[in-house]
Write an enzyme that holds these catalytic residues in place. Structure first.
Site, PDB file in Angstrom:
ATOM      1  N   HIS A 246       0.934  -1.198   0.116  1.00  0.00           N
ATOM      2  CA  HIS A 246       0.193   0.033  -0.054  1.00  0.00           C
ATOM      3  C   HIS A 246       0.988   1.106  -0.012  1.00  0.00           C
ATOM      4  CE1 HIS A 246      -3.607  -2.394   1.669  1.00  0.00           C
ATOM      5  NE2 HIS A 246      -2.513  -2.891   2.072  1.00  0.00           N
TER       6      HIS A 246
HETATM    7  C1  BDR Z   1      -2.965   0.341   5.503  1.00  0.00           C
HETATM    8  O1  BDR Z   1      -2.928   0.385   6.746  1.00  0.00           O
HETATM    9  C2  BDR Z   1      -1.530  -0.353   7.252  1.00  0.00           C
HETATM   10  O2  BDR Z   1      -1.832  -1.558   7.581  1.00  0.00           O
HETATM   11  C3  BDR Z   1      -0.732  -0.314   5.986  1.00  0.00           C
HETATM   12  O3  BDR Z   1       0.622   0.195   6.381  1.00  0.00           O
HETATM   13  C4  BDR Z   1      -1.070   0.858   4.984  1.00  0.00           C
HETATM   14  O4  BDR Z   1      -1.180   2.397   5.744  1.00  0.00           O
HETATM   15  C5  BDR Z   1      -3.588  -0.223   4.178  1.00  0.00           C
HETATM   16  O5  BDR Z   1      -5.100  -0.215   4.923  1.00  0.00           O
END
Ligand code: BDR
Ligand code: CA
Length: 317
Positions: A246
């Site tokens: 992400h």
């Molecule tokens: C987001 O949630 C976190 O667990 C990850 O680092 C990312 O920023 C994805 O939904």
């Protein structure tokens, strides 16, 4: 080209770590400050991780701790993805001590010293620190060039059926940023689902580290990034497509915007208690008649993204 001045607010976090390395390895960006909130793990863990991640890249960027909880309630952690230590069990050498002060104050200090529309705020976790900084002194919003967030989804969520993890962890804070009136770009789950880590892409990163005809590449950051990518659990949501990386998507937008296609839209937060709390209600088609308040990253050249990541991280110490 003058590098773009940035503050990165994060909750490391496996993908936050890779995102920080991508940012620190990119000459297009001038990372002035790293601020940390709880989120993927508790604040003590995310700050220790942030210190270690920045130090491994050989950089002396100040790392300042901030929110241990959201504006209205405690954070919920994501140990099921990132492990209890936030880095999927990958151990990094300790970094130097935290810089003194509190994240929201440190963010305002950087903004106060900056010219009009000159600092980009990057949010890779719950945006509590960014919201606290700007809610306390809204006049500083005019120093912000752009806000770039990994947050939200126009489709299905990943922590509840309705909500993405960062948005859900502090929806009030995200609503504050959406209402600021500054340019805001969002890499939602719908975008990051196109950045899936597969065995082939891990092999691509591994290949970047081999000694070549020029200088050998692939130092400690490259090794740690590889170990993290290899350690992450599969995503049931993505099936055999791999799992989404992400946070580096938000950084890649700043470094290589031509990898993306984007569209304007309007978003507001679902703040009411209940099953939809934390949902980013996103209008991509002008159905609400509301003026756009964000740019949505819609499509990603995934091969280009992973090539960028590999090249930049392999060139770090
Ligand atoms: C987001 O949630 C976190 O667990 C990850 O680092 C990312 O920023 C994805 O939904
Ligand atoms: Ca994150």
């Amino acid at each position: 080209m003058t590098p773009r001045a940035c503050i990165i607010d994060c909750d490391p976090g496996t993908d936050d770590a890779v995102a920080l390395w991508l940012a620190l390895g990119s000459p297009e960006l001038d990372i002035r400050l790293v601020t940390v909130a709880g989120g993927n793990a508790g604040l003590a863990t995310t700050t220790a991780n942030a210190r270690a991640i920045v130090a491994l890249a050989g950089r002396a960027v100040p790392v300042v701790a901030g929110a241990a909880g959201a504006l209205l309630r405690p954070f919920e952690v994501a140990a099921h993805v990132h492990g209890k230590d936030g880095l999927a069990g990958v151990r990094l050498p300790d970094g130097p001590p935290l810089a003194p002060g509190l994240a929201a104050d440190a963010i305002r200090d950087v903004l106060r010293a900056a010219p009009y529309a000159s600092v980009t705020l990057v949010g890779l976790g719950p945006v509590t620190n960014l919201a606290l900084a700007l809610a306390a002194e809204p006049a500083l919003a005019d120093r912000v060039a752009e806000i770039v967030l990994m947050s939200g989804a126009w489709g299905e969520g990943n922590i509840t059926p309705a909500a993405e993890f960062n948005a859900w962890n502090d929806p009030e804070a995200l609503q504050i940023l959406l209402g600021l009136g500054r340019p805001l770009t969002m890499a939602t789950l719908d975008l990051t689902s196109q950045a899936c880590v597969t065995p082939g892409r891990i092999a691509g990163l591994a290949a970047q580290g081999r000694p070549g005809p020029a200088a050998p590449r692939g130092g400690a950051c490259w090794q740690a990034a590889l170990a993290i990518l290899r350690a992450l659990p599969p995503s049931p949501r993505m099936g055999d497509r791999g799992y989404p990386l992400h946070d580096p998507c938000a950084i890649a937008w700043l470094v290589a915007p031509l990898l993306f296609a984007a569209r304007e839209g309007f978003a507001e937060m679902e703040l009411a208690p209940g099953p939809s709390r934390g949902r980013t209600v996103i209008d991509r088609w002008g159905r609400t008649g509301r003026a756009p308040n964000l740019r949505l990253l819609e499509t990603l050249d995934a091969e280009g993204f992973f090539a960028l990541l590999a090249a930049r991280i392999a060139a770090l110490p």
